[in-house]
Design a protein around this motif. Sequence first.
Motif, PDB file in Angstrom:
ATOM      1  N   MET A  38       0.828  -1.188   0.000  1.00  0.00           N
ATOM      2  CA  MET A  38       0.000   0.000   0.000  1.00  0.00           C
ATOM      3  C   MET A  38       0.875   1.254   0.000  1.00  0.00           C
ATOM      4  O   MET A  38       0.531   2.233  -0.632  1.00  0.00           O
ATOM      5  N   VAL A  39       1.978   1.214   0.707  1.00  0.00           N
ATOM      6  CA  VAL A  39       2.867   2.367   0.781  1.00  0.00           C
ATOM      7  C   VAL A  39       3.444   2.686  -0.596  1.00  0.00           C
ATOM      8  O   VAL A  39       3.539   3.853  -0.977  1.00  0.00           O
ATOM      9  N   LEU A  40       3.796   1.663  -1.343  1.00  0.00           N
ATOM     10  CA  LEU A  40       4.352   1.865  -2.681  1.00  0.00           C
ATOM     11  C   LEU A  40       3.336   2.549  -3.602  1.00  0.00           C
ATOM     12  O   LEU A  40       3.676   3.476  -4.344  1.00  0.00           O
ATOM     13  N   VAL A  41       2.094   2.139  -3.526  1.00  0.00           N
ATOM     14  CA  VAL A  41       1.036   2.766  -4.319  1.00  0.00           C
ATOM     15  C   VAL A  41       0.840   4.216  -3.877  1.00  0.00           C
ATOM     16  O   VAL A  41       0.675   5.107  -4.711  1.00  0.00           O
ATOM     17  N   ALA A  42       0.906   4.472  -2.585  1.00  0.00           N
ATOM     18  CA  ALA A  42       0.772   5.843  -2.075  1.00  0.00           C
ATOM     19  C   ALA A  42       1.923   6.721  -2.548  1.00  0.00           C
ATOM     20  O   ALA A  42       1.725   7.903  -2.874  1.00  0.00           O
ATOM     21  N   VAL A  43       3.129   6.169  -2.615  1.00  0.00           N
ATOM     22  CA  VAL A  43       4.281   6.932  -3.113  1.00  0.00           C
ATOM     23  C   VAL A  43       4.078   7.314  -4.570  1.00  0.00           C
ATOM     24  O   VAL A  43       4.366   8.451  -4.980  1.00  0.00           O
ATOM     25  N   VAL A  44       3.547   6.398  -5.366  1.00  0.00           N
ATOM     26  CA  VAL A  44       3.257   6.701  -6.773  1.00  0.00           C
ATOM     27  C   VAL A  44       2.229   7.829  -6.860  1.00  0.00           C
ATOM     28  O   VAL A  44       2.358   8.737  -7.694  1.00  0.00           O
ATOM     29  N   LEU A  45       1.237   7.813  -6.010  1.00  0.00           N
ATOM     30  CA  LEU A  45       0.238   8.887  -6.013  1.00  0.00           C
ATOM     31  C   LEU A  45       0.840  10.227  -5.589  1.00  0.00           C
ATOM     32  O   LEU A  45       0.467  11.274  -6.125  1.00  0.00           O
ATOM     33  N   VAL A  46       1.778  10.212  -4.662  1.00  0.00           N
ATOM     34  CA  VAL A  46       2.455  11.457  -4.261  1.00  0.00           C
ATOM     35  C   VAL A  46       3.255  12.011  -5.436  1.00  0.00           C
ATOM     36  O   VAL A  46       3.247  13.228  -5.684  1.00  0.00           O
ATOM     37  N   VAL A  47       3.928  11.143  -6.175  1.00  0.00           N
ATOM     38  CA  VAL A  47       4.660  11.583  -7.371  1.00  0.00           C
ATOM     39  C   VAL A  47       3.695  12.210  -8.368  1.00  0.00           C
ATOM     40  O   VAL A  47       3.988  13.246  -8.976  1.00  0.00           O
ATOM     41  N   ALA A  48       2.523  11.611  -8.524  1.00  0.00           N
ATOM     42  CA  ALA A  48       1.519  12.157  -9.438  1.00  0.00           C
ATOM     43  C   ALA A  48       1.072  13.544  -8.996  1.00  0.00           C
ATOM     44  O   ALA A  48       0.922  14.447  -9.823  1.00  0.00           O
ATOM     45  N   VAL A  49       0.885  13.719  -7.715  1.00  0.00           N
ATOM     46  CA  VAL A  49       0.475  15.034  -7.202  1.00  0.00           C
ATOM     47  C   VAL A  49       1.564  16.070  -7.460  1.00  0.00           C
ATOM     48  O   VAL A  49       1.265  17.222  -7.797  1.00  0.00           O
ATOM     49  N   VAL A  50       2.818  15.681  -7.341  1.00  0.00           N
ATOM     50  CA  VAL A  50       3.921  16.600  -7.639  1.00  0.00           C
ATOM     51  C   VAL A  50       3.835  17.049  -9.099  1.00  0.00           C
ATOM     52  O   VAL A  50       3.991  18.232  -9.408  1.00  0.00           O
ATOM     53  N   PHE A  51       3.584  16.113 -10.008  1.00  0.00           N
ATOM     54  CA  PHE A  51       3.428  16.482 -11.417  1.00  0.00           C
ATOM     55  C   PHE A  51       2.244  17.429 -11.603  1.00  0.00           C
ATOM     56  O   PHE A  51       2.326  18.398 -12.368  1.00  0.00           O
ATOM     57  N   LEU A  52       1.148  17.151 -10.929  1.00  0.00           N
ATOM     58  CA  LEU A  52      -0.036  18.000 -11.072  1.00  0.00           C
ATOM     59  C   LEU A  52       0.213  19.409 -10.550  1.00  0.00           C
ATOM     60  O   LEU A  52      -0.233  20.388 -11.152  1.00  0.00           O
ATOM     61  N   VAL A  53       0.927  19.518  -9.444  1.00  0.00           N
ATOM     62  CA  VAL A  53       1.234  20.830  -8.876  1.00  0.00           C
ATOM     63  C   VAL A  53       2.124  21.628  -9.821  1.00  0.00           C
ATOM     64  O   VAL A  53       2.022  22.854  -9.901  1.00  0.00           O
ATOM     65  N   GLN A  54       2.963  20.936 -10.578  1.00  0.00           N
ATOM     66  CA  GLN A  54       3.852  21.597 -11.527  1.00  0.00           C
ATOM     67  C   GLN A  54       3.181  21.839 -12.878  1.00  0.00           C
ATOM     68  O   GLN A  54       3.851  22.149 -13.855  1.00  0.00           O
ATOM     69  N   ASP A  55       1.859  21.711 -12.920  1.00  0.00           N
ATOM     70  CA  ASP A  55       1.074  21.894 -14.150  1.00  0.00           C
ATOM     71  C   ASP A  55       1.459  20.914 -15.247  1.00  0.00           C
ATOM     72  O   ASP A  55       1.424  21.227 -16.430  1.00  0.00           O
ATOM     73  N   ARG A  56       1.819  19.721 -14.885  1.00  0.00           N
ATOM     74  CA  ARG A  56       2.088  18.631 -15.821  1.00  0.00           C
ATOM     75  C   ARG A  56       0.896  17.684 -15.759  1.00  0.00           C
ATOM     76  O   ARG A  56       0.973  16.563 -15.276  1.00  0.00           O
ATOM     77  N   TRP A  57      -0.267  18.161 -16.236  1.00  0.00           N
ATOM     78  CA  TRP A  57      -1.526  17.442 -16.096  1.00  0.00           C
ATOM     79  C   TRP A  57      -1.507  16.079 -16.761  1.00  0.00           C
ATOM     80  O   TRP A  57      -1.939  15.092 -16.180  1.00  0.00           O
ATOM     81  N   ARG A  58      -1.014  16.020 -17.974  1.00  0.00           N
ATOM     82  CA  ARG A  58      -1.034  14.761 -18.701  1.00  0.00           C
ATOM     83  C   ARG A  58      -0.123  13.729 -18.040  1.00  0.00           C
ATOM     84  O   ARG A  58      -0.507  12.577 -17.827  1.00  0.00           O
ATOM     85  N   ARG A  59       1.071  14.126 -17.718  1.00  0.00           N
ATOM     86  CA  ARG A  59       2.018  13.216 -17.057  1.00  0.00           C
ATOM     87  C   ARG A  59       1.480  12.776 -15.689  1.00  0.00           C
ATOM     88  O   ARG A  59       1.558  11.606 -15.329  1.00  0.00           O
ATOM     89  N   GLY A  60       0.916  13.710 -14.945  1.00  0.00           N
ATOM     90  CA  GLY A  60       0.335  13.380 -13.647  1.00  0.00           C
ATOM     91  C   GLY A  60      -0.826  12.411 -13.768  1.00  0.00           C
ATOM     92  O   GLY A  60      -0.965  11.487 -12.963  1.00  0.00           O
ATOM     93  N   ALA A  61      -1.661  12.604 -14.798  1.00  0.00           N
ATOM     94  CA  ALA A  61      -2.791  11.698 -15.017  1.00  0.00           C
ATOM     95  C   ALA A  61      -2.308  10.299 -15.376  1.00  0.00           C
ATOM     96  O   ALA A  61      -2.889   9.295 -14.937  1.00  0.00           O
ATOM     97  N   PHE A  62      -1.254  10.205 -16.168  1.00  0.00           N
ATOM     98  CA  PHE A  62      -0.695   8.891 -16.497  1.00  0.00           C
ATOM     99  C   PHE A  62      -0.165   8.191 -15.245  1.00  0.00           C
ATOM    100  O   PHE A  62      -0.363   6.987 -15.058  1.00  0.00           O
ATOM    101  N   VAL A  63       0.494   8.938 -14.387  1.00  0.00           N
ATOM    102  CA  VAL A  63       1.034   8.341 -13.165  1.00  0.00           C
ATOM    103  C   VAL A  63      -0.100   7.930 -12.232  1.00  0.00           C
ATOM    104  O   VAL A  63      -0.037   6.865 -11.596  1.00  0.00           O
TER     105      VAL A  63
END
Length: 81
Positions: A1-26
């Motif tokens: 579960m922690v590994l999946v949560a880490v992937v979601l945190v990485v996705a949020v980082v992409f979203l905060v940086q306005d990388r919507w497409r990359r964040g959505a893929f992650v």
Amino acid sequence: MVLVAVVLVVAVVFLVQDRWRRGAFVIGGAPLLASALRLVLPEVRVGLLAVRSKPFDVVTYAVLGGTIIALAATISSLGVG
């Protein structure tokens, strides 16, 4: 579960940086990772990834992840306008 949560945190980082497409893929990759982990981990190690039976969980996570990735592929990489 922690590994999946880490992937979601990485996705949020992409979203905060306005990388919507990359964040959505992650974000779509997180349920696919959960599906793979649910498939290979023994019942005692699966933790919160176990919701119902193993086949149900694997298929549900895979369909959810695939759908999110398919929707992410429709996001314009050039932006709006």
